[in-house]
Scaffold this active site. Structure first.
Site, PDB file in Angstrom:
ATOM      1  N   ASP A  52     122.385  50.143 -23.969  1.00 14.33           N
ATOM      2  CA  ASP A  52     123.713  50.226 -23.392  1.00 14.33           C
ATOM      3  C   ASP A  52     124.680  50.055 -24.553  1.00 14.33           C
ATOM      4  OD1 ASP A  52     123.520  47.473 -23.502  1.00 14.33           O
ATOM      5  OD2 ASP A  52     124.366  47.101 -21.531  1.00 14.33           O
ATOM      6  N   SER A  53     124.064  49.550 -25.730  1.00 16.26           N
ATOM      7  CA  SER A  53     125.170  49.514 -27.010  1.00 16.26           C
ATOM      8  C   SER A  53     125.310  51.139 -27.587  1.00 16.26           C
ATOM      9  CB  SER A  53     124.212  48.860 -28.278  1.00 16.26           C
ATOM     10  OG  SER A  53     122.959  49.545 -28.350  1.00 16.26           O
ATOM     11  N   ASP A  91     118.308  50.343 -21.038  1.00 16.07           N
ATOM     12  CA  ASP A  91     118.943  49.510 -20.416  1.00 16.07           C
ATOM     13  C   ASP A  91     119.573  49.833 -19.167  1.00 16.07           C
ATOM     14  OD1 ASP A  91     118.994  47.017 -21.983  1.00 16.07           O
ATOM     15  OD2 ASP A  91     120.842  47.795 -23.328  1.00 16.07           O
ATOM     16  N   LYS A 121     115.203  47.649 -18.798  1.00 13.40           N
ATOM     17  CA  LYS A 121     115.943  46.123 -19.204  1.00 13.40           C
ATOM     18  C   LYS A 121     116.889  45.831 -18.829  1.00 13.40           C
ATOM     19  CE  LYS A 121     117.196  45.435 -23.538  1.00 13.40           C
ATOM     20  NZ  LYS A 121     118.623  44.826 -23.512  1.00 13.40           N
ATOM     21  N   GLU A 123     120.222  42.272 -17.942  1.00 18.36           N
ATOM     22  CA  GLU A 123     120.582  41.200 -18.572  1.00 18.36           C
ATOM     23  C   GLU A 123     120.715  40.001 -17.502  1.00 18.36           C
ATOM     24  OE1 GLU A 123     124.110  41.905 -20.498  1.00 18.36           O
ATOM     25  OE2 GLU A 123     123.365  43.416 -21.743  1.00 18.36           O
ATOM     26  N   GLU A 190     118.916  37.028 -27.397  1.00 17.28           N
ATOM     27  CA  GLU A 190     119.842  37.445 -28.266  1.00 17.28           C
ATOM     28  C   GLU A 190     121.067  36.234 -28.530  1.00 17.28           C
ATOM     29  OE1 GLU A 190     121.999  40.872 -26.918  1.00 17.28           O
ATOM     30  OE2 GLU A 190     123.521  40.842 -28.660  1.00 17.28           O
TER      31      GLU A 190
HETATM   32  N1  LIG Z   1     126.466  48.156 -33.081  1.00 14.94           N
HETATM   33  C1  LIG Z   1     125.978  47.317 -32.213  1.00 14.94           C
HETATM   34  N2  LIG Z   1     124.993  46.386 -32.541  1.00 14.94           N
HETATM   35  C2  LIG Z   1     124.771  45.357 -31.872  1.00 14.94           C
HETATM   36  O1  LIG Z   1     123.747  44.670 -32.356  1.00 14.94           O
HETATM   37  C3  LIG Z   1     125.377  45.520 -30.402  1.00 14.94           C
HETATM   38  C4  LIG Z   1     126.186  46.588 -30.057  1.00 14.94           C
HETATM   39  N3  LIG Z   1     126.857  47.159 -31.108  1.00 14.94           N
HETATM   40  N4  LIG Z   1     126.873  46.425 -28.810  1.00 14.94           N
HETATM   41  C5  LIG Z   1     126.318  45.589 -27.660  1.00 14.94           C
HETATM   42  C6  LIG Z   1     125.732  44.402 -28.325  1.00 14.94           C
HETATM   43  C7  LIG Z   1     126.904  43.317 -28.867  1.00 14.94           C
HETATM   44  N5  LIG Z   1     126.082  42.712 -29.840  1.00 14.94           N
HETATM   45  C8  LIG Z   1     126.888  41.778 -30.606  1.00 14.94           C
HETATM   46  C9  LIG Z   1     128.240  41.565 -30.547  1.00 14.94           C
HETATM   47  C10 LIG Z   1     128.635  40.705 -31.645  1.00 14.94           C
HETATM   48  C11 LIG Z   1     127.913  39.782 -32.414  1.00 14.94           C
HETATM   49  C12 LIG Z   1     128.580  39.041 -33.170  1.00 14.94           C
HETATM   50  O2  LIG Z   1     127.881  38.124 -34.005  1.00 14.94           O
HETATM   51  N6  LIG Z   1     129.757  39.181 -33.456  1.00 14.94           N
HETATM   52  C13 LIG Z   1     130.397  38.477 -34.724  1.00 14.94           C
HETATM   53  C14 LIG Z   1     130.573  37.041 -34.623  1.00 14.94           C
HETATM   54  C15 LIG Z   1     131.432  36.666 -33.391  1.00 14.94           C
HETATM   55  C16 LIG Z   1     131.719  35.430 -33.385  1.00 14.94           C
HETATM   56  O3  LIG Z   1     131.208  34.355 -33.881  1.00 14.94           O
HETATM   57  O4  LIG Z   1     132.824  35.120 -32.447  1.00 14.94           O
HETATM   58  C17 LIG Z   1     130.197  38.816 -36.175  1.00 14.94           C
HETATM   59  O5  LIG Z   1     130.041  37.965 -36.834  1.00 14.94           O
HETATM   60  O6  LIG Z   1     130.068  40.101 -36.345  1.00 14.94           O
HETATM   61  C18 LIG Z   1     126.623  40.028 -32.237  1.00 14.94           C
HETATM   62  C19 LIG Z   1     125.901  40.838 -31.342  1.00 14.94           C
HETATM   63  C20 LIG Z   1     124.600  42.967 -29.978  1.00 14.94           C
HETATM   64  N7  LIG Z   1     124.895  44.515 -29.625  1.00 14.94           N
HETATM   65  C1  LIG Z   2     120.944  44.776 -28.988  1.00 22.69           C
HETATM   66  C2  LIG Z   2     120.029  45.190 -27.862  1.00 22.69           C
HETATM   67  C3  LIG Z   2     119.018  44.153 -27.562  1.00 22.69           C
HETATM   68  C4  LIG Z   2     120.671  45.674 -26.462  1.00 22.69           C
HETATM   69  O1  LIG Z   2     120.577  45.532 -25.645  1.00 22.69           O
HETATM   70  C5  LIG Z   2     121.333  47.072 -26.997  1.00 22.69           C
HETATM   71  O2  LIG Z   2     121.111  47.677 -28.017  1.00 22.69           O
HETATM   72  O3  LIG Z   2     121.924  47.462 -25.782  1.00 22.69           O
HETATM   73 MG   LIG Z   3     122.040  46.332 -24.261  1.00 21.61          MG
END
Ligand SMILES: Nc1nc(=O)c2c([nH]1)NC[C@@H]1CN(c3ccc(C(=O)N[C@@H](CCC(=O)O)C(=O)O)cc3)CN21
Ligand SMILES: CC(C)C(=O)C(=O)O
Ligand SMILES: [Mg+2]
Length: 272
Positions: A52-53, A91, A121, A123, A190
């Protein structure tokens, strides 16, 4: 049946569990369309996630919440037409399984029937137990997803690492056990501490696929557009970029722009 084309062995939910037993790591990437799925499948990636990303990456939404079941089915059916070997997991989008187990099953059935996907999948842990049971009872394989669950972003407010506190870590461990017991074939973890993720992976018999969950799990997943460097502003530390396509594509588009404007393209060989 034509056998000429079938030298490959399809990945199944059963073969993933076997891989964990053999300590063979599982590779998983997202895809949302036919062309990308064909490349990912051809490269030998075990599992393709129609995530769903797509809501972020394909449609430009800020969160995963807006994408609809119809849109997920469109993406998944495109992916299915591109694959020969990979297992395709789809998803369940926000709103398609949370209200009651019957609705969850109806949504999962629509995905299986209308897209041809191989598994779904969703959540959450205990909160969605009855929905998972219903879907599994219909013979549809289910992958769990714990830790950072982006469909609940407004409950938490941030994308920070999850389960750093003892209480949350305990819930995550018991949720993982529950998913195993219900009959899920795998679970995504995650953005949780590597040590916790390792403990979870060692405590259950089904594969744990990590994203930002360290090396002690049974497989890894990334969003394909992130790992090939097409997304530019998404820079969490768990991400390894294998290409810098943002720069390469920008350069190509600029060159094309110049060539069109200057009259360099098309040349004598590029016309009829
Ligand atoms: N392009 C993309 N990649 C992804 O992995 C992803 C999506 N979209 N959309 C749905 C979810 C959202 N996800 C995420 C979103 C943010 C972070 C993240 O670490 N964000 C910040 C830190 C935020 C914080 O610490 O407050 C970063 O460091 O970029 C990780 C996974 C994983 N998924
Ligand atoms: C980041 C993965 C696990 C996901 O759920 C997505 O791409 O939607
Ligand atoms: Mg997802």
């Amino acid at each position: 049946m034509s056998t000429a084309k079938k030298q490959y062995k399809r990945v199944t939910v059963k073969s993933l569990v076997d891989m964990k037993q053999r300590k063979e790591k599982i590779s998983m990437l997202t895809a949302y369309d036919y062309t990308m799925a064909k490349i990912v499948d051809g490269a030998g990636i075990d599992v393709i996630l129609v995530g769903d990303s797509a809501s972020n990456v394909m449609a430009g939404h800020e969160t995963t919440l807006p994408i609809t079941l119809d849109q997920m089915i469109y993406h998944a059916s495109s992916v299915i037409r591109g694959i020969d070997r990979s297992l395709v997991v789809v998803d369940l989008p926000f709103g398609s399984y949370q209200s009651d187990p019957k609705e969850a099953l109806r949504s999962a059935i629509r995905i299986m029937k209308e897209s041809g996907g191989h598994a779904v999948k969703l959540e959450g842990g205990k909160e969605v137990k009855d929905s998972i049971k219903r879907i599994l009872n219909a013979g549809i394989p289910v992958m769990g997803h714990l830790g950072l669950t982006p469909q609940s972003i407004y409950k938490f407010g941030t994308y920070t690492v999850r389960a750093k506190e003892e209480a949350e870590a305990e819930k995550l461990k018991s949720d993982a056990k529950m998913l195993e017991k219900l009959g899920c074939f795998a679970v995504v973890l995650e953005k949780v501490p590597a040590q916790l993720a390792k403990e979870v992976a060692e405590s259950i018999s089904i594969p744990v696929i990590g994203i930002g969950a360290g090396a002690g799990v049974d497989g890894q997943v990334l969003v394909v557009h992130d790992m090939i460097g097409m997304t530019h502003e998404f820079n969490p530390r768990f991400l390894r970029r294998y290409l810098d396509l943002y720069s390469e594509m920008t350069q190509a588009f600029k060159q094309y722009n110049d060539d069109v404007k200057s009259g360099d393209f098309p040349n004598a060989e590029e016309q009829y």
